[in-house]
Design a protein around this motif. Structure first.
Motif, mmCIF file in Angstrom:
data_model
loop_
_atom_site.group_PDB
_atom_site.id
_atom_site.type_symbol
_atom_site.label_atom_id
_atom_site.label_comp_id
_atom_site.label_asym_id
_atom_site.label_seq_id
_atom_site.Cartn_x
_atom_site.Cartn_y
_atom_site.Cartn_z
ATOM 1 N N ARG A 101 37.505 29.722 39.587
ATOM 2 C CA ARG A 101 38.182 30.998 39.311
ATOM 3 C C ARG A 101 39.226 30.836 38.210
ATOM 4 O O ARG A 101 39.374 31.702 37.349
ATOM 5 C CB ARG A 101 38.865 31.515 40.590
ATOM 6 C CG ARG A 101 37.865 32.070 41.602
ATOM 7 C CD ARG A 101 38.556 32.416 42.901
ATOM 8 N NE ARG A 101 37.657 33.069 43.843
ATOM 9 C CZ ARG A 101 37.949 33.287 45.122
ATOM 10 N NH1 ARG A 101 39.116 32.896 45.611
ATOM 11 N NH2 ARG A 101 37.084 33.893 45.906
ATOM 12 N N ARG A 154 39.769 45.298 40.813
ATOM 13 C CA ARG A 154 39.855 45.380 42.276
ATOM 14 C C ARG A 154 39.050 46.546 42.819
ATOM 15 O O ARG A 154 38.334 46.418 43.810
ATOM 16 C CB ARG A 154 41.318 45.554 42.710
ATOM 17 C CG ARG A 154 42.143 44.301 42.524
ATOM 18 C CD ARG A 154 43.510 44.475 43.162
ATOM 19 N NE ARG A 154 44.396 43.374 42.818
ATOM 20 C CZ ARG A 154 45.652 43.268 43.239
ATOM 21 N NH1 ARG A 154 46.152 44.206 44.029
ATOM 22 N NH2 ARG A 154 46.395 42.240 42.896
ATOM 23 N N GLY A 173 44.471 39.091 52.449
ATOM 24 C CA GLY A 173 43.304 39.592 51.732
ATOM 25 C C GLY A 173 42.535 40.670 52.486
ATOM 26 O O GLY A 173 41.600 41.265 51.968
ATOM 27 N N SER A 233 33.675 40.424 47.710
ATOM 28 C CA SER A 233 34.855 39.873 48.380
ATOM 29 C C SER A 233 35.936 39.439 47.391
ATOM 30 O O SER A 233 36.992 38.970 47.798
ATOM 31 C CB SER A 233 34.447 38.701 49.262
ATOM 32 O OG SER A 233 33.725 37.760 48.478
ATOM 33 N N ASP A 234 35.676 39.554 46.098
ATOM 34 C CA ASP A 234 36.721 39.234 45.120
ATOM 35 C C ASP A 234 36.399 39.851 43.759
ATOM 36 O O ASP A 234 35.324 40.416 43.545
ATOM 37 C CB ASP A 234 36.908 37.711 44.996
ATOM 38 C CG ASP A 234 35.644 37.010 44.521
ATOM 39 O OD1 ASP A 234 35.060 37.448 43.506
ATOM 40 O OD2 ASP A 234 35.234 36.024 45.156
ATOM 41 N N ASN A 235 37.361 39.701 42.838
ATOM 42 C CA ASN A 235 37.214 40.268 41.482
ATOM 43 C C ASN A 235 36.113 39.607 40.661
ATOM 44 O O ASN A 235 35.632 40.176 39.689
ATOM 45 C CB ASN A 235 38.509 40.049 40.687
ATOM 46 C CG ASN A 235 39.647 40.926 41.172
ATOM 47 O OD1 ASN A 235 39.420 42.036 41.626
ATOM 48 N ND2 ASN A 235 40.859 40.412 41.076
ATOM 49 N N TYR A 236 35.795 38.361 41.009
ATOM 50 C CA TYR A 236 34.955 37.562 40.116
ATOM 51 C C TYR A 236 33.484 37.974 40.122
ATOM 52 O O TYR A 236 32.692 37.473 39.351
ATOM 53 C CB TYR A 236 35.102 36.074 40.451
ATOM 54 C CG TYR A 236 36.517 35.615 40.171
ATOM 55 C CD1 TYR A 236 36.869 35.118 38.933
ATOM 56 C CD2 TYR A 236 37.515 35.758 41.137
ATOM 57 C CE1 TYR A 236 38.173 34.744 38.656
ATOM 58 C CE2 TYR A 236 38.823 35.388 40.876
ATOM 59 C CZ TYR A 236 39.141 34.881 39.633
ATOM 60 O OH TYR A 236 40.442 34.530 39.358
ATOM 61 N N VAL A 254 43.652 45.223 50.416
ATOM 62 C CA VAL A 254 43.813 45.035 48.977
ATOM 63 C C VAL A 254 44.545 46.238 48.408
ATOM 64 O O VAL A 254 44.095 47.374 48.584
ATOM 65 C CB VAL A 254 42.462 45.029 48.223
ATOM 66 C CG1 VAL A 254 42.635 44.449 46.833
ATOM 67 C CG2 VAL A 254 41.394 44.352 49.013
ATOM 68 N N ASP A 261 43.127 32.983 44.010
ATOM 69 C CA ASP A 261 42.882 33.822 45.188
ATOM 70 C C ASP A 261 41.845 34.884 44.813
ATOM 71 O O ASP A 261 41.265 34.862 43.722
ATOM 72 C CB ASP A 261 44.195 34.418 45.737
ATOM 73 C CG ASP A 261 44.757 35.574 44.882
ATOM 74 O OD1 ASP A 261 44.121 35.947 43.869
ATOM 75 O OD2 ASP A 261 45.822 36.098 45.226
ATOM 76 N N GLN A 262 41.625 35.839 45.721
ATOM 77 C CA GLN A 262 40.563 36.818 45.476
ATOM 78 C C GLN A 262 40.965 37.922 44.496
ATOM 79 O O GLN A 262 40.135 38.459 43.787
ATOM 80 C CB GLN A 262 40.184 37.507 46.802
ATOM 81 C CG GLN A 262 39.596 36.599 47.822
ATOM 82 C CD GLN A 262 39.934 37.112 49.214
ATOM 83 O OE1 GLN A 262 41.054 36.984 49.688
ATOM 84 N NE2 GLN A 262 38.939 37.720 49.853
ATOM 85 N N TRP A 263 42.262 38.271 44.500
ATOM 86 C CA TRP A 263 42.630 39.543 43.887
ATOM 87 C C TRP A 263 43.602 39.492 42.728
ATOM 88 O O TRP A 263 43.904 40.519 42.134
ATOM 89 C CB TRP A 263 43.194 40.493 44.968
ATOM 90 C CG TRP A 263 42.228 40.713 46.083
ATOM 91 C CD1 TRP A 263 42.396 40.341 47.387
ATOM 92 C CD2 TRP A 263 40.940 41.326 46.014
ATOM 93 N NE1 TRP A 263 41.299 40.693 48.124
ATOM 94 C CE2 TRP A 263 40.387 41.302 47.311
ATOM 95 C CE3 TRP A 263 40.198 41.902 44.970
ATOM 96 C CZ2 TRP A 263 39.128 41.830 47.590
ATOM 97 C CZ3 TRP A 263 38.936 42.423 45.257
ATOM 98 C CH2 TRP A 263 38.430 42.376 46.555
ATOM 99 N N SER A 292 38.765 27.531 43.735
ATOM 100 C CA SER A 292 39.844 28.059 42.899
ATOM 101 C C SER A 292 39.758 27.484 41.492
ATOM 102 O O SER A 292 40.113 28.158 40.530
ATOM 103 C CB SER A 292 41.216 27.852 43.543
ATOM 104 O OG SER A 292 41.499 26.500 43.627
#
Ligand code: ATP
Ligand code: MG
Length: 601
Positions: free
Chosen positions: A280, A232, A195, A241-244, A198, A77-79, A277
């Protein structure tokens, strides 16, 4: 803003509010059998939250390395990351809700310039055990949060602890960043996991003490514990839009792009959820594995405890690599990037670099052989042909006979449209528990930032561990370094570096030295001093790297009779009278590390 700028801003801010910056503790907790990893900044501070005096004072702040295996299923997921960094500030019976919330608010809105409109918060709504946290509610309102942005939730969402049956606990107040993502529906709110909201920070107020009868009494000492996720917050500040996409993760993703010839940005906007995913998971899992292996108390991939988690992470990443048809060994290449991006802040990675890269290569080669083996492939093929539903029993057999972890089997089941039995994880854990003498894989999920056992017996074992450590160094040599320690109220377990098996003579000598000290009923004393002084005085143990940082040094014996001097958080017995004799029960070893189990009788 970069992660490094954020770390610095945070620590500087809390320093300006009279907090002392302390070092990040090891990812592998010392003397805490209830968990495998440090899961939050508060975890290494447990003795102080229970009332012990901290040498640095009663306002502390730090950046803590964290690993949460309980979040592994969410990764993709994003977070949620397996390894992440947590910023934190603590009040040890010092300031309370007003200052804590005001600090948080000032930092977010003034230092990070987040507009108030982008924030939502939650407070405890109250129940039979404890009333509505009106105090926190009003503080937020007075700071200018509109009332519809202050959500009231129940214990499940807004309460921390106690970790075990009894102990400190209390309401918390969580802070959410409202992203630009479209809401999932009219009912979308911070507690929703789509999402849109956050969670970036959590202020925990340890206000109560739950007793044996299940009553919540007002606590005698009141602590504040807060935790903020570095990845985050950096992400939302940059509108990612995400941690990556943050600077500590992006180079990893770029390397995976190079290896897979895919573009991460296209995966985000596209509809191949599996590839997104997958990418990720590779990035997250190899980062976490690298950080665990490169820790001060780093471990190699194996089949027990932390080593098993490392193995699971690497093997799952490798399997995803195969889905992307990455052909060469790649884990060590990614580990190399993780080391490069993190080593300035975590210098232990520099020291462990060769070790990490070598072990990564070995593990990948080993796993490739398993994956290419006909035993594994034929067995799995048969399941697919028969459209079998994947049970924990089947996965456990794969784990035992082929060394393939359950996560990989689950991933493969999904790709091949096989069903997975309900309660797969629980059933698998059950099987593992029976398999391992003391299975703690997954045990840290129960911890939730909890409190270690500081009972009388484990305190004795703690002191006995110091005696054992110094006796080993005297008998075997100074190369003996603690690699891990695990204490329950029934035994101690100590891992240390030493190339060969101990001889019977050496074992006898070690036991005798420990028990001589006990027979002399030597006293145990504690002194606070700077890390530099501790080193000069010959104390062993893990050193923090903050210059001038105050630590506790426990000394056993006086004058010529000093048998041990070690940096440690405590607690310890006051003298050795009555701790019993140490009896070694078992010895085993893996890759240069020996393990001793012993009991006091
Ligand atoms: P969530 O509900 O999103 O899983 P949490 O309630 O588990 O979060 P806390 O235990 O309160 O989070 O941890 C404090 C902070 O640490 C969170 O506010 C968040 O910023 C960060 N954090 C927690 N878990 C993760 C994770 N798996 N990856 C990255 N950051 C995290
Ligand atoms: Mg969580």
């Amino acid at each position: 803003m970069t992660t490094n700028e954020l770390r610095k801003k945070y620590l500087d801010f809390f320093e300006s509010k009279k907090h002392v910056v302390i070092s990040s503790a090891s990812l592998i907790p010392e003397n805490d059998p209830t968990v495998l990893f440090t899961t939050a900044g508060m975890h290494p501070l447990v003795p102080y939250l229970l009332g012990e005096k901290h040498p640095a004072g009663n306002r502390l702040t730090d950046v803590q390395k964290c690993v949460r295996t309980g979040d592994i299923d969410d990764v993709g997921d994003q977070w949620h990351l397996t390894f992440f960094e947590m910023l934190g500030n603590w009040s040890l019976n010092d300031y309370w809700k007003k200052e804590s919330i005001e600090f948080s608010f000032e930092f977010l809105t003034k230092e990070l310039n987040i507009p108030v409109e982008k924030l939502a918060v939650s407070v405890f709504e109250g129940d039979d055990d404890a009333p509505f946290d009106e105090e926190s509610y009003n503080i937020w309102k007075d700071l200018g949060l509109s009332e519809e942005r202050i959500y009231k939730y129940n214990k499940k969402e807004n309460w921390w602890g106690p970790a075990g049956q009894t102990g400190p606990c209390g309401p918390d107040s969580e802070i959410f960043f409202i992203t630009d993502k479209e809401a999932c529906g009219d009912n979308c709110q911070p507690s929703c996991s789509c999402g849109k909201y956050v969670e970036i920070w959590n202020d925990v107020f340890m206000e109560y003490f739950k007793d044996e009868n299940g009553n919540y009494n007002k606590a005698k000492i009141r602590n504040v514990d807060t935790g903020m996720g570095v990845e985050r917050v950096t992400a939302v500040l940059n509108n990612f839009s995400d941690n990556y996409q943050v600077d500590t993760m992006k180079p990893i993703v770029e390397k995976i792009e190079e290896l897979t010839l895919l573009k991460y940005s296209e995966l985000i906007s596209g509809d191949n959820q599996e590839f997104l995913s997958g990418m990720r998971i590779i990035a997250d899992h190899l980062r976490a594995a690298t950080m665990i292996m490169g820790d001060e108390r780093g471990v190699v991939p194996n089949n027990v405890d932390q080593g098993y988690v490392v193995r699971k992470l690497i093997r799952r990443a490798i399997r995803h690599g195969r889905v992307f048809q990455i052909n060469d060994l790649f884990c060590f290449k990614i580990a190399d990037i993780v080391i490069n991006t993190m080593q300035d802040f975590y210098p232990e990675l520099k020291r462990n670099k060769n070790f990490i890269l070598e072990e990564m290569k070995k593990e990948e080669e080993k796993y490739n052989r398993i994956f290419d083996s006909s035993s594994f492939n034929n067995k799995f093929k048969r399941l697919v042909e028969n459209k079998e539903s994947i049970t924990a029993n089947i996965a456990f057999d794969f784990f035992q006979t082929n060394g393939v972890p359950p996560e990989s089997i689950k991933d493969m089941a999904k790709e091949n449209h096989l069903e997975i039995e309900d309660n797969f994880n629980e059933n698998f854990d059950e099987l593992m528990k029976k398999h391992q003498e003391l299975s703690r894989a997954g045990a840290e999920e129960k911890f939730k930032g909890g409190l270690a056992d500081t009972g009388e017996m484990s305190t004795k074992y703690h002191t006995a561990t110091h005696l054992l450590h110094s006796a080993l160094r005297q008998v075997l040599g100074e190369h003996v370094q603690q690699k891990g320690s695990n204490i329950t109220d029934k035994r101690l377990r100590f891992d240390f570096t030493h190339g060969e098996k101990m001889t019977d003579e050496e074992k006898k000598q070690v036991e005798n030295r420990v028990n001589d000290a006990i027979d002399k009923k030597l006293s145990v004393s504690m002194e606070e001093m700077s890390v530099e002084d501790a080193k000069t005085k010959g104390a062993i143990g893990l050193f923090g790297d903050k210059y001038g940082e105050k630590v506790k040094v426990y000394t056993i014996g006086l004058g010529d009779d000093v048998v041990s001097k070690e940096i440690c958080g405590g607690p310890h017995v006051e003298d050795l009278g009555g701790i019993g004799h140490l009896i070694k029960k078992e010895e085993s070893s893996s890759a240069g590390v020996r393990r001793i189990k012993a009991i006091l009788e």
